[in-house]
Scaffold this active site. Structure first.
Site, PDB file in Angstrom:
ATOM      1  N   SER A  45      66.326  -1.945  36.305  1.00  0.00           N
ATOM      2  CA  SER A  45      66.282  -0.551  35.874  1.00  0.00           C
ATOM      3  C   SER A  45      67.247  -0.461  34.696  1.00  0.00           C
ATOM      4  CB  SER A  45      66.716   0.361  37.017  1.00  0.00           C
ATOM      5  OG  SER A  45      66.455   1.707  36.672  1.00  0.00           O
ATOM      6  N   GLU A  46      66.749  -0.022  33.539  1.00  0.00           N
ATOM      7  CA  GLU A  46      67.524  -0.204  32.304  1.00  0.00           C
ATOM      8  C   GLU A  46      68.776   0.679  32.218  1.00  0.00           C
ATOM      9  OE1 GLU A  46      64.332   0.816  32.356  1.00  0.00           O
ATOM     10  OE2 GLU A  46      63.943   2.391  30.873  1.00  0.00           O
ATOM     11  N   ASN A  47      68.935   1.616  33.155  1.00  0.00           N
ATOM     12  CA  ASN A  47      70.193   2.367  33.169  1.00  0.00           C
ATOM     13  C   ASN A  47      71.341   1.552  33.766  1.00  0.00           C
ATOM     14  OD1 ASN A  47      68.527   2.760  35.495  1.00  0.00           O
ATOM     15  ND2 ASN A  47      69.953   4.294  36.235  1.00  0.00           N
ATOM     16  N   SER A  87      72.928  -4.002  29.844  1.00  0.00           N
ATOM     17  CA  SER A  87      71.540  -3.880  30.284  1.00  0.00           C
ATOM     18  C   SER A  87      70.570  -4.162  29.138  1.00  0.00           C
ATOM     19  CB  SER A  87      71.305  -2.465  30.830  1.00  0.00           C
ATOM     20  OG  SER A  87      69.985  -2.336  31.279  1.00  0.00           O
TER      21      SER A  87
END
Lengths: 207, 238
Positions: A45-47, A87
């Site tokens: 999850s890119e967060n 990330s």
């Protein structure tokens, strides 16, 4: 006959191999997680998270634990957290094997448009431009035509691009196509769909 | 080295001026510096430029500074959750610079590391690349040339971030996905003010598990956080 949303997600899950680190977009791509079966897949999850788990049970929601769609989620025993720069470092650095995402338009050169419609409300590209530029393989999952019945697989995208020459494979309700030299190549057709049906619904050059 | 302040207003005292550039941490409403944003609202500082991934919602996060027209410009990757933002943007009252999310994070990190520019593939061939320096590097298969664009580091006047715990010297620990933009945002400001849920005695954090060293942190406050959930999603108990 054609594939429904779940069948498209199930077909997209076949693209994933044991050991892959994968980023799933919002919408049908999110459903892909339901069909990975026994394969050892780690979702990013890119967060700032690797090893994304399912939604929490009611009462277990944690405001400090969300996915990139801002939904409450859970962690797994393999989970790792990191900051946004790290990330996108792993995204830009090609460490994520594949991204599965939705699209408004894809063209025969692999150009992708999925972030803005001129004249309509622009919400922003989020992490989509970074993902398509950086991950190993970009797989688009979308309906073959829009709500007016027009092909979303075009000779050339008309909307502002998210990335140029970035798409590898397209999975629609009518079948699977690869972006190759000179156009799109039919890989397979959905149940009850013929190659002729697929060609008729496609504006892009099919080679 | 006294970094601890009693509240948000005193921690921001002397740091705010009209027209300043602020980098803020947070993703959506997760890990946002909600106490410091509320104090900036109370201070009435105007014409602010914010580098922040999102713009909050109408009544929380940066959204509260949009209600009071204190924001001149946003540098963000996604602003879809805020109706007042859209109204001000469409009427021309508010400037907006869209950055791809990873580019925004790296611009903050770079600025904090003294790097004024870097090359990235993100956005090549899109409107994001318009007017930017293009350069080729032999990064493709067998040394094939690939095109990159230059993006600039962010050097902000002030960083405002939210962490889980701090010790008295400003060493920070974040919690789960609330880390997000907070470390890079903290790094890129001349001065960094941090709000935490708990200030613990120096020596009680494991030195091997500090997420951001106190060198980046100038002022710290402890406070009660609302920590609002934007999209509550759950599954059935079976």
């Amino acid at each position: 006959m054609a594939w429904d949303r779940n069948q498209m997600a199930e077909r997209a899950a076949q693209e994933l191999e044991d050991g892959m680190y994968v980023n799933l977009g919002i919408g049908i791509p999110t459903l892909v997680a339901n069909y990975v079966g026994d394969k050892d897949i780690t979702l990013q999850s890119e967060n700032g998270m690797l090893g994304m788990g399912p939604f929490p049970y009611e009462g277990d929601e944690d405001p400090d634990l969300i996915n990139a769609g801002k939904q409450t989620i859970t962690e797994l025993n393999r989970t790792a957290y990191f900051d946004s720069a790290t990330s996108f470092g792993m995204i830009r650095g090609g460490k994520i094997a594949a991204a599965i995402l939705g699209a408004m338009e894809v063209d025969e050169k692999g150009d992708l448009a999925n972030w803005m419609i001129p004249g309509k409300l622009v919400k922003g590209m989020g992490g989509a431009m970074d993902l398509v530029a950086g991950v190993g393989r970009v797989i688009v999952v979308m309906d073959h035509t829009n709500k007016h019945g027009d092909s979303k697989l075009l000779r050339e995208c008309t909307l502002p691009l998210t990335g140029k020459g970035v798409v590898d494979r397209i999975i629609t309700n009518l079948g699977v196509l690869d972006v190759v030299e000179g156009g799109l190549k039919i890989v397979e057709t959905a149940d009850g769909v013929t190659e002729d049906d697929l060609r008729a619904a496609t504006q892009a050059t099919i080679v | 080295m006294q970094k601890i302040y009693p509240d948000a207003a005193s921690a921001l005292d002397g740091l705010l001026h009209d027209g300043m550039f602020i980098a803020a941490g947070g993703f959506g409403l997760c890990g946002i510096p909600e106490l410091l944003l509320a104090a900036i609202k109370d201070a009435g500082t105007k014409d602010l430029t914010f580098a922040s991934n999102n713009a909050g919602v109408d009544d929380f996060g940066i959204g509260i500074l949009l209600q009071t027209r204190q924001v001149k410009k946003m540098i963000s990757s996604y602003v879809g959750e805020n109706a007042e933002f859209m109204r001000q943007y469409l009427s021309g009252e508010l400037e907006l610079e869209f950055n791809p999310q990873g580019t925004l994070a790296e611009r903050m990190r770079s600025g904090g590391c003294g790097i004024p520019g870097f090359y990235t593939k993100t956005g090549v061939g899109t409107v994001i690349a318009d007017g930017k320096d293009h350069k080729e590097f032999p990064t493709g298969e067998n040394g094939a040339m690939e095109t990159y664009i230059m993006e600039e580091g962010i050097f902000a006047d002030l960083s405002i971030v939210k962490a889980w715990k701090a010790d008295e010297t400003g060493n920070l620990v974040f919690r789960k996905t609330a880390r997000n933009f907070n470390p890079p945002a903290a790094m890129c400001g001349k001065t960094c003010v941090v709000e935490v849920e708990e200030i613990v005695p120096t020596g009680s954090l494991d030195p091997d598990n500090i997420h951001l060293p106190g060198i980046y942190v100038h002022r710290i406050i402890q406070g009660e956080h609302e920590k609002r959930i934007e999209q509550r999603t759950v599954r059935e108990r079976t």
